[in-house]
Design a protein around this motif. Structure first.
Motif, PDB file in Angstrom:
ATOM      1  N   LYS A  47      -1.728  -9.407  -1.632  1.00 49.11           N
ATOM      2  CA  LYS A  47      -0.533  -9.777  -0.853  1.00 49.11           C
ATOM      3  C   LYS A  47       0.721  -9.138  -1.455  1.00 49.11           C
ATOM      4  CE  LYS A  47       1.761 -14.201  -1.566  1.00 49.11           C
ATOM      5  NZ  LYS A  47       1.530 -15.559  -1.942  1.00 49.11           N
ATOM      6  N   ASP A  48       1.648  -8.790  -0.576  1.00 48.90           N
ATOM      7  CA  ASP A  48       2.921  -8.174  -0.995  1.00 48.90           C
ATOM      8  C   ASP A  48       2.729  -6.972  -1.898  1.00 48.90           C
ATOM      9  OD1 ASP A  48       4.205 -10.136   0.394  1.00 48.90           O
ATOM     10  OD2 ASP A  48       4.421 -11.452  -1.354  1.00 48.90           O
ATOM     11  N   ILE A  49       1.754  -6.136  -1.590  1.00 41.74           N
ATOM     12  CA  ILE A  49       1.528  -4.955  -2.420  1.00 41.74           C
ATOM     13  C   ILE A  49       2.476  -3.845  -1.960  1.00 41.74           C
ATOM     14  CG2 ILE A  49      -0.164  -3.249  -3.216  1.00 41.74           C
ATOM     15  CD1 ILE A  49      -1.166  -5.896  -3.983  1.00 41.74           C
ATOM     16  N   ASN A  50       3.382  -3.430  -2.856  1.00 38.13           N
ATOM     17  CA  ASN A  50       4.292  -2.314  -2.573  1.00 38.13           C
ATOM     18  C   ASN A  50       4.216  -1.325  -3.725  1.00 38.13           C
ATOM     19  OD1 ASN A  50       5.989  -2.874  -0.060  1.00 38.13           O
ATOM     20  ND2 ASN A  50       5.997  -4.842  -1.146  1.00 38.13           N
ATOM     21  N   VAL A  51       3.758  -0.123  -3.431  1.00 41.18           N
ATOM     22  CA  VAL A  51       3.607   0.873  -4.490  1.00 41.18           C
ATOM     23  C   VAL A  51       4.009   2.250  -3.972  1.00 41.18           C
ATOM     24  CG1 VAL A  51       2.004   1.968  -6.096  1.00 41.18           C
ATOM     25  CG2 VAL A  51       1.595  -0.382  -5.394  1.00 41.18           C
ATOM     26  N   ASP A  52       4.721   3.013  -4.797  1.00 42.37           N
ATOM     27  CA  ASP A  52       4.953   4.432  -4.511  1.00 42.37           C
ATOM     28  C   ASP A  52       4.285   5.241  -5.616  1.00 42.37           C
ATOM     29  OD1 ASP A  52       6.415   3.958  -2.307  1.00 42.37           O
ATOM     30  OD2 ASP A  52       8.383   4.258  -3.250  1.00 42.37           O
ATOM     31  N   VAL A  53       3.554   6.262  -5.223  1.00 39.13           N
ATOM     32  CA  VAL A  53       2.951   7.130  -6.241  1.00 39.13           C
ATOM     33  C   VAL A  53       3.428   8.547  -5.982  1.00 39.13           C
ATOM     34  CG1 VAL A  53       0.807   7.984  -7.242  1.00 39.13           C
ATOM     35  CG2 VAL A  53       0.928   5.635  -6.414  1.00 39.13           C
ATOM     36  N   ARG A  54       3.901   9.207  -7.067  1.00 32.20           N
ATOM     37  CA  ARG A  54       4.374  10.581  -6.938  1.00 32.20           C
ATOM     38  C   ARG A  54       3.312  11.562  -7.386  1.00 32.20           C
ATOM     39  NH1 ARG A  54       9.457   9.569  -5.507  1.00 32.20           N
ATOM     40  NH2 ARG A  54       9.919   7.454  -6.195  1.00 32.20           N
ATOM     41  N   LYS A  55       3.468  12.777  -6.933  1.00 36.07           N
ATOM     42  CA  LYS A  55       2.496  13.823  -7.238  1.00 36.07           C
ATOM     43  C   LYS A  55       2.361  14.018  -8.751  1.00 36.07           C
ATOM     44  CE  LYS A  55       1.309  18.506  -5.793  1.00 36.07           C
ATOM     45  NZ  LYS A  55       1.047  19.159  -7.058  1.00 36.07           N
ATOM     46  N   GLY A  56       1.139  14.115  -9.218  1.00 33.93           N
ATOM     47  CA  GLY A  56       0.890  14.404 -10.622  1.00 33.93           C
ATOM     48  C   GLY A  56       0.847  13.198 -11.527  1.00 33.93           C
TER      49      GLY A  56
END
Lengths: 252, 298, 311
Positions: free
Chosen positions: A24-33
């Protein structure tokens, strides 16, 4: 890392099984590398997260965007085509086939899309590529052995090698070191991470072993009861009070 | 009205005998995950054994009432001997192999046993009408029925009640249900699974034998009777849900009534209707109408 | 496409058999025709068997092929061997393609039994329908080849053997392509195949349709070599059982195996009916168990062992 636009954007992800809330409420940003470690106790929602990103489970709500493309609603096959691969906690390989055959079929599926699937599989080009992968993943000596007779460690290497032959841009590893002995684990991870860095793959991996996390990841996501309770550098995360209490425990 | 009653009773009698045989098949599948094609052989052997001895005893001048003892004894002997031998000599060595391969092995066994019947009993049909003649017939609602045929419905009800009691009211039932739900869990609970398998297979075989032994007095016992029944009881367990006793009961009633209806009203579709129902159920409910719950494996 | 050893053996062996047929006695030519016709169906079942799928109902397609020939002959007066063959194979293939949409979602015994159910529905229809020949079936006229009505069965034998050669070569090639290699992987681990990026459903659908085309062609050729069709020797579940039996007997190792297995089956049956007519089922059942327990690779594993020890 350059502060470019994230290639994976997860927003307000929710997954319920009946009354049970798995995420629940999973918010993630993943950048290259990036190499991101996902930690948490058993049942904290780590594998559920991996399963949702790779299309095995459909989230109840929320969105997963990969390079602007919405992944929610896509199955494992389409997610793989989009450029995201995964390995498995319990290695998912073809157990009555040899290591070389396993890799070859993985390569052929990745490279012979569409009507090319109707061409002869064993092309010189694919055979060269296969041998290259065998070498990079230190699988040469097991080449002609049937998976059935191999140790868990070799199977996991093969499992990961099969996931990367499609040249994914993101790779999710589900507990790569589980089932691997303490003496072998660093050697194993060195092989894997080195090969992945060479290919500039963005990696998310679920891990129980904090030594592995400290050594290889650039960032940690800590899960507890389906929620992310910490998203920070490994050093900070391991010192964080909440992480210590809910993830590492008295000594996990 | 009379036609309706005839169809209903024919159908129920047919359902009853299907249920007795299918209950054995579905128990074996539920516990052991084996689709046992040679279940048809248990049926055939039950029929032959009971017909043979009913005839013999009658020739010897013994009372016809003994026929009922013969029927029950035939079922138990066939189940014990064939069930035990097949499980111990063949199946026990195959549990680790593919489900489909085990089906093929039981198919091979079925073929072998069909010919062994011919060698043992010859090709001439047997008639064991004595128990049926003994019970005479009765008039009800304007039609005349054999009492023996009606008792078949009672026997099926008895079998159903017995299975229900065994599964839900005894320690044995708890053990069986644990193994049915998850074999590994059963082992980890300390259940002697190989022993449970042997007993289950024998129990299922006895039910298959009982179906044959009880129906023997109403038919001419001739080569090939195992083939028809195995195909029909497959249809029953598929429709009902493999591994479920309740499903076998419902499946038997559906198939039995539909077939009786077809035989009386539209004989052209007699064979067709059974398999059409089976196909439709498989397409829309692959697990059957009453499939038992399964553990999540991921 | 024809560089591998199997292809060479199929080509050279096939041509030698065609030449041999010209001088061989009639009964041998007959056995070869029956064996090769049936082997086409086994070729398709071999592909499914490698994928872990056993159909207990392929008599459905076999029967469709055979009855198409009968209908073409009796209703439309079609005598040409190729039109009949293509008609049977195409109709069965179309049916297989349509049924495949459902069948590709089924595995294990559910796959086996849904096939049985569908074949028995057709059996039930034909047995009870007078215009379809009911239980007696139809007699079929000897086919013409390029407009010529042959006086012996030899020209039909040449056609059947040629079709067998071409089919074996095509399937042999198919098994070397990427999609054709997706047999053992699907049997071992479907989830992984999906994660590698290939649709298991599509792969199975194609294999199933191919097996239907081959079974239909087999039925059509069998109908023409026998000169008759009837439900019990074309569509009943025992026919499906026979097809499965020959598949197991042959072994999945090579496309040549079905041809050897089918011939062994024909010879076995002929002798069994002469020497011990009441023991046929016992022989089949006993062979079944022996193969499953002691020779999981079928007859082919014996041959390949022999080949390895001599070379």
């Amino acid at each position: 890392m350059t502060e470019s636009k994230p290639i994976l954007e997860v927003r307000d992800l929710l997954k319920t099984f009946g009354a049970v809330v798995a995420a629940k409420d999973i918010n993630v940003d993943v950048r290259k590398g990036e190499i991101v470690g996902i930690i948490g106790a058993n049942g904290a929602g780590k594998t559920c997260f991996v399963n949702m990103v790779t299309g095995y489970l459909k989230p109840t709500s929320g969105s997963i965007a990969f390079d602007g493309v919405q992944l929610v609603g896509k199955g494992p096959r389409e997610v793989t085509h989009a450029g995201i691969s995964r390995s498995f906690q319990v290695s998912q390989v073809f157990h009555t086939m040899t290591v070389a055959e396993n890799l070859m079929i993985a390569l052929a599926i990745a490279k012979n899309r569409g009507f090319a699937a109707l061409r002869e599989m064993d092309s010189p080009d694919l055979l060269t590529r296969r041998d290259d992968v065998l070498t990079r993943y230190h699988l040469d000596s097991y080449k002609d052995m049937t998976v059935n007779v191999l140790s868990q460690g070799v199977r996991k290497l093969l499992d990961i090698a099969m996931a990367v032959v499609s040249e994914p841009r993101i790779l999710l590893l589900d507990e790569p070191t589980s089932g691997i002995s303490v003496e072998e684990k660093f050697g194993f991870m060195d092989v894997v991470i080195e090969a992945l860095r060479e290919d500039e793959v963005t990696v998310l991996f679920v891990e129980h072993d904090m030594e592995i996390v400290e050594r290889y990841v650039s960032r940690v996501l800590a899960f507890y009861q389906g929620e992310i309770i910490a998203d920070m550098s490994p050093k900070k995360a391991l010192a964080d009070a909440k992480v210590q209490e809910f993830v590492i425990g008295t000594r996990h | 009205m009379e036609t309706f009653l005839t169809i209903l009773l024919d159908g129920l009698q047919f359902s009853s005998y299907l249920f007795i045989v299918s209950a054995g098949l579905t128990i074996i599948f539920g516990v052991m995950k084996i689709l046992n094609v040679c279940h048809g052989s248990f049926y055939a052997w039950g029929a032959y054994t009971s017909a043979f001895f009913i005839g013999k005893f009658s020739e010897m001048g013994l009372p016809d009432g003994l026929g009922f003892v013969v029927i029950v004894a035939s079922a138990i002997i066939v189940g014990l001997v064939l069930g035990f031998l097949i499980e111990q000599l063949i199946l026990k060595h195959m549990y680790h192999r593919d489900e489909v391969l085990i089906v093929l092995a039981t198919f091979g066994l079925f073929l072998v046993l069909e010919d062994v019947i011919l060698i043992a009993f010859g090709t001439d049909p047997y008639f064991a009408y004595q128990p049926m003649a003994l019970l005479d017939s009765v008039e009800m609602g304007g039609i005349v029925r054999d009492v023996y045929g009606l008792t078949l419905i009672g026997v099926a009800a008895l079998v159903a009640a017995g299975c229900w009691f065994l599964l839900n009211k005894t320690k044995w039932g708890t053990i069986l249900k644990a193994v049915i739900f998850d074999r590994e869990m059963g082992i980890s609970m300390g259940i002697n699974v190989p022993f449970v398998y042997t007993l289950t297979f024998i129990g299922g075989a006895i039910l298959g034998g009982l179906g044959g032994a009880y129906i023997a007095p109403t038919i001419s016992v001739a080569p090939g009777l195992g083939t028809e029944v195995i195909v029909l009881s497959f249809a029953v367990v598929v429709v009902g849900g493999m591994g479920s006793i309740m499903g076998a009961a419902i499946g038997s009633v559906i198939i039995g009534l539909l077939r009786a209806l077809a035989v009386h009203e539209l004989p052209q579709v007699e064979l067709f209707v059974v398999f059409a129902v089976m196909a439709v159920v498989l397409v829309f409910r692959p697990e059957g109408l009453f499939a038992p719950a399964k553990p999540r494996k991921i | 496409m024809l560089r591998d050893n199997t292809s060479k053996v199929v080509l050279i062996g096939g041509i030698l058999i065609i030449l041999f047929g010209a001088v061989a006695p009639n009964w041998i030519v007959n056995q070869l025709m029956f064996g090769f016709s049936r082997a086409l169906a086994i070729l398709g079942l071999l592909v499914l068997w490698r994928t872990g799928l056993v159909s207990f109902g392929h008599a459905f397609y076999f029967g469709l092929g055979a009855y198409t020939v009968a209908i073409l002959d009796i209703q439309l007066g079609v005598t040409d061997v190729f039109v009949r063959l293509l008609g049977g194979a195409c109709l069965a293939g179309l049916a297989g393609f349509l049924v495949g949409f459902i069948m590709r979602n089924y595995r294990d015994i559910f796959f086996a039994m849904l096939n049985t159910a569908i074949s028995m529905v057709l059996y039930g229809i034909i047995v009870k329908t007078e215009s379809l020949g009911s239980t007696d079936g139809f007699a079929i006229s000897l086919p013409t080849i390029f407009g010529v009505a042959p006086e012996t069965k030899y020209p039909l034998f040449v056609v059947i053997t040629t079709v067998a050669i071409v089919s074996a070569l095509l399937i042999n090639f198919y098994l070397k392509t990427t999609i054709g290699r997706l047999t053992t992987p699907i049997r071992d681990n479907e989830i992984r195949v999906e994660y590698l990026g290939f649709s298991v459903a599509h792969a199975i659908h194609l294999k199933y349709t191919m097996s239907a085309i081959l079974a239909g062609g087999a039925g059509a050729l069998m109908a023409m070599s026998l000169g008759q069709v009837d439900p019990d020797s074309m569509i009943n579940w025992t026919v499906s059982g026979e097809l499965v039996f020959i598949t197991i007997l042959s072994g999945p190792g090579n496309v040549i195996a079905p041809f050897i297995g089918s011939l062994v089956f024909e010879v076995l049956r002929t002798y069994a009916f002469e020497l011990a007519p009441h023991l046929w089922q016992l022989i089949v059942g006993g062979t079944f168990l022996t193969i499953i327990f002691f020779l999981p690779g079928g007859i082919w594993s014996l041959i390949s062992k022999l080949g390895r020890s001599t070379s």
